[in-house]
Scaffold this active site. Structure first.
Site, PDB file in Angstrom:
ATOM      1  N   ASN A   6     -22.166-102.607 -15.378  1.00 39.47           N
ATOM      2  CA  ASN A   6     -23.592-102.914 -15.498  1.00 39.47           C
ATOM      3  C   ASN A   6     -23.736-104.183 -16.342  1.00 39.47           C
ATOM      4  O   ASN A   6     -23.561-104.150 -17.552  1.00 39.47           O
ATOM      5  CB  ASN A   6     -24.297-101.723 -16.172  1.00 39.47           C
ATOM      6  CG  ASN A   6     -25.781-101.947 -16.362  1.00 39.47           C
ATOM      7  OD1 ASN A   6     -26.333-102.941 -15.884  1.00 39.47           O
ATOM      8  ND2 ASN A   6     -26.430-101.027 -17.054  1.00 39.47           N
ATOM      9  N   PHE A   7     -24.061-105.298 -15.673  1.00 37.80           N
ATOM     10  CA  PHE A   7     -24.168-106.577 -16.391  1.00 37.80           C
ATOM     11  C   PHE A   7     -25.453-106.677 -17.213  1.00 37.80           C
ATOM     12  O   PHE A   7     -25.595-107.567 -18.036  1.00 37.80           O
ATOM     13  CB  PHE A   7     -24.163-107.757 -15.402  1.00 37.80           C
ATOM     14  CG  PHE A   7     -22.820-108.069 -14.765  1.00 37.80           C
ATOM     15  CD1 PHE A   7     -21.703-107.298 -15.009  1.00 37.80           C
ATOM     16  CD2 PHE A   7     -22.693-109.166 -13.910  1.00 37.80           C
ATOM     17  CE1 PHE A   7     -20.473-107.607 -14.414  1.00 37.80           C
ATOM     18  CE2 PHE A   7     -21.474-109.487 -13.326  1.00 37.80           C
ATOM     19  CZ  PHE A   7     -20.369-108.701 -13.573  1.00 37.80           C
ATOM     20  N   LYS A   8     -26.426-105.823 -16.918  1.00 37.50           N
ATOM     21  CA  LYS A   8     -27.743-105.911 -17.564  1.00 37.50           C
ATOM     22  C   LYS A   8     -28.278-107.339 -17.398  1.00 37.50           C
ATOM     23  O   LYS A   8     -28.175-107.908 -16.312  1.00 37.50           O
ATOM     24  CB  LYS A   8     -27.651-105.479 -19.028  1.00 37.50           C
ATOM     25  CG  LYS A   8     -26.951-104.116 -19.150  1.00 37.50           C
ATOM     26  CD  LYS A   8     -26.997-103.513 -20.501  1.00 37.50           C
ATOM     27  CE  LYS A   8     -26.292-102.164 -20.466  1.00 37.50           C
ATOM     28  NZ  LYS A   8     -26.365-101.459 -21.741  1.00 37.50           N
ATOM     29  N   HIS A  87     -31.716 -95.690 -15.592  1.00 36.96           N
ATOM     30  CA  HIS A  87     -31.006 -96.140 -16.802  1.00 36.96           C
ATOM     31  C   HIS A  87     -31.926 -96.019 -18.017  1.00 36.96           C
ATOM     32  O   HIS A  87     -33.130 -96.283 -17.926  1.00 36.96           O
ATOM     33  CB  HIS A  87     -30.522 -97.583 -16.645  1.00 36.96           C
ATOM     34  CG  HIS A  87     -29.559 -97.987 -17.715  1.00 36.96           C
ATOM     35  ND1 HIS A  87     -29.988 -98.354 -18.976  1.00 36.96           N
ATOM     36  CD2 HIS A  87     -28.203 -98.030 -17.737  1.00 36.96           C
ATOM     37  CE1 HIS A  87     -28.917 -98.625 -19.722  1.00 36.96           C
ATOM     38  NE2 HIS A  87     -27.818 -98.435 -18.992  1.00 36.96           N
ATOM     39  N   GLU A  89     -32.422 -97.850 -20.497  1.00 32.54           N
ATOM     40  CA  GLU A  89     -33.173 -99.055 -20.869  1.00 32.54           C
ATOM     41  C   GLU A  89     -34.425 -99.202 -19.995  1.00 32.54           C
ATOM     42  O   GLU A  89     -35.452 -99.688 -20.459  1.00 32.54           O
ATOM     43  CB  GLU A  89     -32.254-100.291 -20.776  1.00 32.54           C
ATOM     44  CG  GLU A  89     -31.285-100.315 -21.959  1.00 32.54           C
ATOM     45  CD  GLU A  89     -29.980-101.043 -21.723  1.00 32.54           C
ATOM     46  OE1 GLU A  89     -29.863-101.806 -20.756  1.00 32.54           O
ATOM     47  OE2 GLU A  89     -29.044-100.826 -22.527  1.00 32.54           O
ATOM     48  N   GLU A 156     -24.979 -91.033 -19.829  1.00 30.78           N
ATOM     49  CA  GLU A 156     -24.880 -92.089 -20.835  1.00 30.78           C
ATOM     50  C   GLU A 156     -25.717 -91.720 -22.059  1.00 30.78           C
ATOM     51  O   GLU A 156     -26.933 -91.987 -22.086  1.00 30.78           O
ATOM     52  CB  GLU A 156     -25.409 -93.405 -20.268  1.00 30.78           C
ATOM     53  CG  GLU A 156     -24.636 -93.895 -19.060  1.00 30.78           C
ATOM     54  CD  GLU A 156     -24.857 -95.388 -18.839  1.00 30.78           C
ATOM     55  OE1 GLU A 156     -23.858 -96.120 -18.876  1.00 30.78           O
ATOM     56  OE2 GLU A 156     -26.005 -95.814 -18.675  1.00 30.78           O
ATOM     57  N   GLY A 162     -24.112 -99.546 -26.136  1.00 36.21           N
ATOM     58  CA  GLY A 162     -24.194-100.824 -26.837  1.00 36.21           C
ATOM     59  C   GLY A 162     -23.959-100.738 -28.332  1.00 36.21           C
ATOM     60  O   GLY A 162     -24.181-101.701 -29.058  1.00 36.21           O
ATOM     61  N   SER A 192     -20.449 -97.507 -24.438  1.00 41.53           N
ATOM     62  CA  SER A 192     -19.371 -98.113 -25.230  1.00 41.53           C
ATOM     63  C   SER A 192     -17.965 -97.769 -24.735  1.00 41.53           C
ATOM     64  O   SER A 192     -17.067 -97.542 -25.546  1.00 41.53           O
ATOM     65  CB  SER A 192     -19.524 -97.761 -26.709  1.00 41.53           C
ATOM     66  OG  SER A 192     -20.708 -98.320 -27.222  1.00 41.53           O
TER      67      SER A 192
END
Ligand code: PGA
Length: 232
Positions: A6-8, A87, A89, A156, A162, A192
């Protein structure tokens, strides 16, 4: 073992193209047909070699008056048929409700997409004990058809994303084992995951793969992580 990146909001179209070429090169002699990267929308492109390209997000319409969004038409241009939904976020920063997420899920299921559906709890919930933890996680399946054959779930824990602090093997087993008893679904761990922790995580029986953020951003580093995860 599945390896999802996942590059975000990292990488550009140019650097993603380079990344895909480099990752394929690094993995030439490796047997693994389940590697997917999720670059930002501006960097979407066709899957190449061993690297499948998926979308981090998509609205639940083919096209229309939805400023700032992309939908099925934009994804189809690149042959994208894999999408991340739920997700933390998106839930936390962009305020996506369970109801909204369920609409996205239903739409992309209808389109036959492979869906990587994310769930995870904040630390405050984890600290309240197991009952609160599972109540929270199960609520994230509300409106989600878990019988869908192209569904992969990613667990997650938000406190591990992160932060550099992955959940322990015991933390992961607790959730994965319980989820596996309830649903027969492929289950990824995310939060992580690093080159140094992948071997330990990959050994957990109820872990079918990993969803990696920061440790996936460098193609060579992600290739090393994949090799270690596969034990080659
Ligand atoms: P991280 O992100 O590996 O940087 O913790 C994982 C994710 O959010 O998918």
């Amino acid at each position: 073992m599945r390896f999802y990146a996942n590059f975000k909001m990292h990488h550009t179209r140019a650097s993603t193209t380079e990344y895909i070429a480099k990752l394929n090169e690094e993995l030439t002699s490796i047997e693994c047909d389940d590697i997917t990267i999720f670059p930002p929308a501006t960097a979407l492109q066709k899957s190449l070699g061993k690297v499948v390209v998926g979308a981090q997000n998509g609205y639940f319409e083919a096209k229309g008056a939805y400023t700032g969004e992309i939908g099925l038409t934009q994804l189809e241009e690149f042959g994208i048929d894999t999408i991340l939904i739920g997700h933390s976020e998106r839930r936390e920063i962009f305020g996506e409700s369970q109801e909204f997420i369920a609409k996205k899920y239903a739409y992309y299921k209808e389109q036959g997409f492979h869906i990587v559906y994310c769930i995870g709890e904040p630390l405050t919930v984890r600290e309240q004990g197991e009952e609160a933890l599972f109540e929270y996680l199960y609520a994230q399946f509300e409106g989600i058809d878990i019988e869908y054959e192209k569904l992969t779930v990613a667990y997650e824990p938000i406190w591990a994303i992160g932060t550099g602090v992955s959940a322990t093997v015991e933390d992961i087993e607790l959730v994965h084992n319980r989820l596996k008893e309830k649903f027969a679904l492929p289950l990824l761990y995310g939060g992580s995951v690093k080159i140094d922790s992948i071997e330990q995580i990959a050994k957990i029986k109820s872990v079918d793969g990993v969803l990696v953020g920061s440790a996936s951003l460098d193609a060579k580093g992600f290739a090393t992580l994949i090799k270690r995860g596969l034990g080659v």
